[in-house]
Motif scaffolding. Structure first.
Motif, PDB file in Angstrom:
ATOM      1  N   GLU A  30       0.834  -1.195   0.000  1.00  0.00           N
ATOM      2  CA  GLU A  30       0.000   0.000   0.000  1.00  0.00           C
ATOM      3  C   GLU A  30       0.876   1.255   0.000  1.00  0.00           C
ATOM      4  O   GLU A  30       0.598   2.217  -0.699  1.00  0.00           O
ATOM      5  CB  GLU A  30      -0.938   0.008   1.218  1.00  0.00           C
ATOM      6  CG  GLU A  30      -1.901   1.157   1.246  1.00  0.00           C
ATOM      7  CD  GLU A  30      -2.878   1.156   0.086  1.00  0.00           C
ATOM      8  OE1 GLU A  30      -3.328   2.253  -0.296  1.00  0.00           O
ATOM      9  OE2 GLU A  30      -3.193   0.083  -0.450  1.00  0.00           O
ATOM     10  N   SER A  31       1.959   1.213   0.779  1.00  0.00           N
ATOM     11  CA  SER A  31       2.878   2.347   0.831  1.00  0.00           C
ATOM     12  C   SER A  31       3.495   2.609  -0.540  1.00  0.00           C
ATOM     13  O   SER A  31       3.615   3.750  -0.960  1.00  0.00           O
ATOM     14  CB  SER A  31       3.982   2.079   1.852  1.00  0.00           C
ATOM     15  OG  SER A  31       4.975   3.060   1.773  1.00  0.00           O
ATOM     16  N   GLU A  32       3.880   1.557  -1.260  1.00  0.00           N
ATOM     17  CA  GLU A  32       4.457   1.723  -2.592  1.00  0.00           C
ATOM     18  C   GLU A  32       3.425   2.267  -3.571  1.00  0.00           C
ATOM     19  O   GLU A  32       3.743   3.045  -4.443  1.00  0.00           O
ATOM     20  CB  GLU A  32       5.031   0.403  -3.109  1.00  0.00           C
ATOM     21  CG  GLU A  32       6.411   0.099  -2.588  1.00  0.00           C
ATOM     22  CD  GLU A  32       7.412   1.229  -2.828  1.00  0.00           C
ATOM     23  OE1 GLU A  32       7.558   1.676  -3.982  1.00  0.00           O
ATOM     24  OE2 GLU A  32       8.029   1.680  -1.863  1.00  0.00           O
ATOM     25  N   ARG A  33       2.154   1.841  -3.440  1.00  0.00           N
ATOM     26  CA  ARG A  33       1.112   2.345  -4.328  1.00  0.00           C
ATOM     27  C   ARG A  33       0.829   3.816  -4.059  1.00  0.00           C
ATOM     28  O   ARG A  33       0.291   4.502  -4.912  1.00  0.00           O
ATOM     29  CB  ARG A  33      -0.173   1.525  -4.171  1.00  0.00           C
ATOM     30  CG  ARG A  33      -0.136   0.206  -4.910  1.00  0.00           C
ATOM     31  CD  ARG A  33      -1.520  -0.391  -4.995  1.00  0.00           C
ATOM     32  NE  ARG A  33      -2.072  -0.726  -3.711  1.00  0.00           N
ATOM     33  CZ  ARG A  33      -1.910  -1.879  -3.090  1.00  0.00           C
ATOM     34  NH1 ARG A  33      -1.201  -2.826  -3.636  1.00  0.00           N
ATOM     35  NH2 ARG A  33      -2.459  -2.103  -1.918  1.00  0.00           N
ATOM     36  N   GLN A  34       1.169   4.307  -2.877  1.00  0.00           N
ATOM     37  CA  GLN A  34       0.916   5.702  -2.543  1.00  0.00           C
ATOM     38  C   GLN A  34       2.101   6.588  -2.904  1.00  0.00           C
ATOM     39  O   GLN A  34       2.121   7.749  -2.549  1.00  0.00           O
ATOM     40  CB  GLN A  34       0.587   5.827  -1.061  1.00  0.00           C
ATOM     41  CG  GLN A  34      -0.723   5.175  -0.715  1.00  0.00           C
ATOM     42  CD  GLN A  34      -1.019   5.252   0.765  1.00  0.00           C
ATOM     43  OE1 GLN A  34      -0.209   5.676   1.565  1.00  0.00           O
ATOM     44  NE2 GLN A  34      -2.211   4.831   1.132  1.00  0.00           N
ATOM     45  N   ARG A  35       3.086   6.063  -3.615  1.00  0.00           N
ATOM     46  CA  ARG A  35       4.250   6.832  -4.044  1.00  0.00           C
ATOM     47  C   ARG A  35       4.206   7.006  -5.553  1.00  0.00           C
ATOM     48  O   ARG A  35       3.869   6.100  -6.285  1.00  0.00           O
ATOM     49  CB  ARG A  35       5.545   6.104  -3.702  1.00  0.00           C
ATOM     50  CG  ARG A  35       5.835   6.016  -2.238  1.00  0.00           C
ATOM     51  CD  ARG A  35       7.115   5.218  -2.022  1.00  0.00           C
ATOM     52  NE  ARG A  35       7.336   5.010  -0.628  1.00  0.00           N
ATOM     53  CZ  ARG A  35       8.198   5.720   0.090  1.00  0.00           C
ATOM     54  NH1 ARG A  35       8.912   6.650  -0.484  1.00  0.00           N
ATOM     55  NH2 ARG A  35       8.344   5.502   1.364  1.00  0.00           N
ATOM     56  N   LEU A 156      -0.770  11.873  -2.800  1.00  0.00           N
ATOM     57  CA  LEU A 156       0.199  10.778  -2.822  1.00  0.00           C
ATOM     58  C   LEU A 156       1.582  11.349  -2.553  1.00  0.00           C
ATOM     59  O   LEU A 156       1.825  12.536  -2.763  1.00  0.00           O
ATOM     60  CB  LEU A 156       0.181  10.090  -4.191  1.00  0.00           C
ATOM     61  CG  LEU A 156      -1.171   9.550  -4.657  1.00  0.00           C
ATOM     62  CD1 LEU A 156      -1.069   9.082  -6.102  1.00  0.00           C
ATOM     63  CD2 LEU A 156      -1.623   8.419  -3.753  1.00  0.00           C
ATOM     64  N   LYS A 157       2.499  10.499  -2.132  1.00  0.00           N
ATOM     65  CA  LYS A 157       3.879  10.945  -1.889  1.00  0.00           C
ATOM     66  C   LYS A 157       4.588  11.065  -3.232  1.00  0.00           C
ATOM     67  O   LYS A 157       4.639  10.119  -4.002  1.00  0.00           O
ATOM     68  CB  LYS A 157       4.605   9.953  -0.988  1.00  0.00           C
ATOM     69  CG  LYS A 157       6.032  10.380  -0.673  1.00  0.00           C
ATOM     70  CD  LYS A 157       6.627   9.533   0.413  1.00  0.00           C
ATOM     71  CE  LYS A 157       8.067   9.866   0.690  1.00  0.00           C
ATOM     72  NZ  LYS A 157       8.340  11.191   1.113  1.00  0.00           N
TER      73      LYS A 157
END
Length: 171
Positions: A30-35, A156-157
């Motif tokens: 999920e963290s990678e999808r938010q980057r 997103l980041k």
């Protein structure tokens, strides 16, 4: 405990995953999808173009290059998309006007857009053309006034990479 074993209760069983492990993996995914990864060169060009176009707004299609195709190791999964290119909105417009098809963007490209709001706001609006990822900029045209959003308007980041995309050659 070795890397190929995980704890289950008080015992260790090779190759078993706990719910905690699965939750951690989901959080990392999920963290990678938010980057959103983008090259510094593309950011600089987009912000310069936005400044030149002001007070008109911009709406460009952005295209990625997989991280594995870069000459340098970016420290990312090779399949991670990195935004590297844009397509001019004018390309293919006469055909689009007649047939209603976007021929200015190559097939399989364009899951991201660059939009500007010269008079604000610094958020997506109902009038914006949306994509899976939207880079939005507002004046003053600087890195701090550029942000990434998903199609629902969630921030997103944005990760700006100092990397040159691979050279493309025409056959």
């Amino acid at each position: 405990m070795s890397d190929d074993t995980t704890a289950v209760g008080n015992e260790t069983t090779p190759g078993t995953e706990t719910e905690s492990d699965r939750a951690t993996d989901r959080a990392v995914d999920e963290s990678e999808r938010q980057r959103v990864h983008v090259t510094r060169g593309l950011v600089d060009v987009l912000l310069d173009m936005a400044e030149e176009a002001e007070p008109a707004s911009m709406n460009l299609v952005l295209a990625p290059t997989p991280a594995g195709e870069f000459d340098d190791d970016l420290g990312l999964d090779p399949e991670t998309p990195v935004l590297t290119h844009f397509y001019m909105a004018e390309a293919g417009q006469s055909v689009s006007a007649v047939f209603g098809m976007d021929l200015g963007t190559p097939a399989g490209r364009g899951r991201a857009r660059f939009l500007t709001h010269p008079q604000g706001p610094f958020e997506l609006t109902e009038r914006d053309d949306l994509a899976a990822v939207v880079l939005l900029a507002v004046p003053p045209w600087e890195g701090r006034t550029l942000a990434a959003f998903d199609r629902a308007g969630r921030k997103l980041k944005l990760v700006v990479l100092d990397a040159e995309p691979p050279r493309e050659e025409l056959d």
